[in-house]
Write an enzyme that holds these catalytic residues in place. Structure first.
Site, PDB file in Angstrom:
ATOM      1  N   GLY A 112       2.254   2.381  10.740  1.00 50.41           N
ATOM      2  CA  GLY A 112       3.261   3.421  10.547  1.00 50.41           C
ATOM      3  C   GLY A 112       4.002   3.828  11.805  1.00 50.41           C
ATOM      4  N   SER A 143       2.982  -2.031  10.570  1.00 54.58           N
ATOM      5  CA  SER A 143       4.433  -2.080  10.770  1.00 54.58           C
ATOM      6  C   SER A 143       5.039  -3.458  10.499  1.00 54.58           C
ATOM      7  CB  SER A 143       4.807  -1.579  12.170  1.00 54.58           C
ATOM      8  OG  SER A 143       4.451  -0.218  12.299  1.00 54.58           O
ATOM      9  N   ASN A 158       0.865  -1.175   0.000  1.00 53.81           N
ATOM     10  CA  ASN A 158       0.000   0.000   0.000  1.00 53.81           C
ATOM     11  C   ASN A 158       0.902   1.226   0.000  1.00 53.81           C
ATOM     12  OD1 ASN A 158      -1.896   1.984   0.394  1.00 53.81           O
ATOM     13  ND2 ASN A 158      -2.416   1.399   2.490  1.00 53.81           N
ATOM     14  N   GLU A 182      -7.003   4.980   7.587  1.00 56.47           N
ATOM     15  CA  GLU A 182      -6.722   6.390   7.252  1.00 56.47           C
ATOM     16  C   GLU A 182      -7.926   7.022   6.557  1.00 56.47           C
ATOM     17  OE1 GLU A 182      -3.057   5.555   5.263  1.00 56.47           O
ATOM     18  OE2 GLU A 182      -2.089   5.214   7.192  1.00 56.47           O
ATOM     19  N   GLU A 185      -5.614  -4.803  10.895  1.00 57.34           N
ATOM     20  CA  GLU A 185      -4.633  -3.733  11.045  1.00 57.34           C
ATOM     21  C   GLU A 185      -4.911  -2.946  12.321  1.00 57.34           C
ATOM     22  OE1 GLU A 185      -2.633  -2.639   7.170  1.00 57.34           O
ATOM     23  OE2 GLU A 185      -4.396  -1.379   7.269  1.00 57.34           O
ATOM     24  N   HIS A 244      -9.656   1.364   4.680  1.00 59.32           N
ATOM     25  CA  HIS A 244      -8.407   1.580   5.419  1.00 59.32           C
ATOM     26  C   HIS A 244      -8.653   2.583   6.541  1.00 59.32           C
ATOM     27  CE1 HIS A 244      -4.291   2.681   6.362  1.00 59.32           C
ATOM     28  NE2 HIS A 244      -3.913   1.583   5.740  1.00 59.32           N
ATOM     29  N   LYS A 268       0.116   4.259  -0.569  1.00 60.14           N
ATOM     30  CA  LYS A 268      -0.577   5.467  -0.093  1.00 60.14           C
ATOM     31  C   LYS A 268      -0.296   6.642  -1.030  1.00 60.14           C
ATOM     32  CE  LYS A 268      -0.222   3.496   4.469  1.00 60.14           C
ATOM     33  NZ  LYS A 268      -0.210   3.653   5.886  1.00 60.14           N
TER      34      LYS A 268
END
Ligand code: PEP
Length: 274
Positions: free
Chosen positions: A195, A236, A31, A119, A189, A117, A33
């Site tokens: 991250g 991560s 991904n 985000e 996730e 996701h 992004k």
């Protein structure tokens, strides 16, 4: 005007996309992004295409930004590496500024689409209801959704992880009747691990994988839940820790953010998972 309604089973049945033996394969999804320029996308795609050791045991998928889908798709043509998108809208055509339809993504060569996701849930206010509509549209167009679910740190500390996952899955998958030739990937996730360089402990991940598997069995016939749904880990995951997860009973692969931005690191995961 006569409108012909084509049943979803026919559409996906006619599609070039078949289940094949992919369900037995591990899957590693990059991904990227909003991190790469158009030129960087091309360099990364070329490097990964050349570096991936072809294997019948795993799939490798690259998810560039919308603007680079076409160019990356060209690079990946006739290679073992597949194309994916980072999102899709729930309608095929219309006045939806800035959105992209599953149909178009498929025409561009995508096979997978990341949906829900964290985000997008956090920064763009994407709700479970929107995610549900997107999942339905993605499946209807013959693509394979990669549904992301996960808890915040506060929720984990309050021991609410299982409940959060259950709630997300129940709402996101509401009214979805999976067909034999359709596949779903569910990425666990933990939001606090994305991250941050922190991962969940492997035994905690396995516990959530079991919850996800049980939820899919509650929703769909057991055989279908087992055969058509792969569960992967994201948060991560990198070249140093992937081995701790891939050996877990229910772990079918990874959704990789940061570590996918260095071809060398991503390739180490891909080629190591076999
Ligand atoms: C992600 O955003 O899906 C992800 C897994 O990111 P990272 O690997 O950087 O945690």
């Amino acid at each position: 005007m006569i409108v012909f309604l084509i049943p979803r089973a026919w559409l996906t049945g006619l599609s070039i996309i078949t289940n094949g033996n992919d369900m037995n394969k591990k899957i590693i999804i990059a991904n990227w992004k909003m991190n790469l320029s158009p030129q960087e996308h091309l360099v990364m795609a070329e490097t990964i295409k050349k570096g991936v050791v072809v294997s019948d045991n795993r799939e490798v998928v690259l998810c560039p930004s919308f603007t680079s889908l076409s160019a990356v798709g060209e690079v990946l043509k006739r290679s073992s590496v597949q194309l994916g998108a980072q999102d899709a809208f729930w309608d095929e055509v219309g006045a939806y500024t800035g959105e992209e339809s599953p149909k178009t993504l498929r025409e561009l060569g995508c096979r997978y689409v990341i949906i829900g996701h964290s985000e997008r849930r956090n920064f763009l206010g994407e709700t479970d209801q929107m995610i549900n509509k997107k999942l339905k549209a993605v499946l209807a167009s013959g693509l394979r959704p990669v549904l992301c679910v996960g808890e915040t740190l506060e929720e984990r500390q309050a021991k609410k992880t299982d409940l959060v996952i259950f709630n997300q899955l129940t709402k996101d998958l509401f009214g979805i009747h999976l067909l034999d030739n359709e596949q779903v990937v569910i990425a666990y996730e933990p939001i606090w691990a994305i991250g941050t360089g922190q991962t969940v402990m492997p035994d905690q991940a396995e516990q959530v994988f079991r919850v996800i598997r049980q939820n899919t069995i509650d929703l769909w016939p057991k055989l279908m839940a087992n055969n058509n749904v792969r569960i992967i880990y994201g948060g991560s995951a990198n070249e140093n820790n992937y081995n701790n997860f891939i050996k877990l009973e229910h772990c079918a692969g990874f959704l990789v953010g940061t570590a996918s931005l260095k071809a060398e690191n991503f390739l180490a995961i891909c080629n190591g998972v076999n």
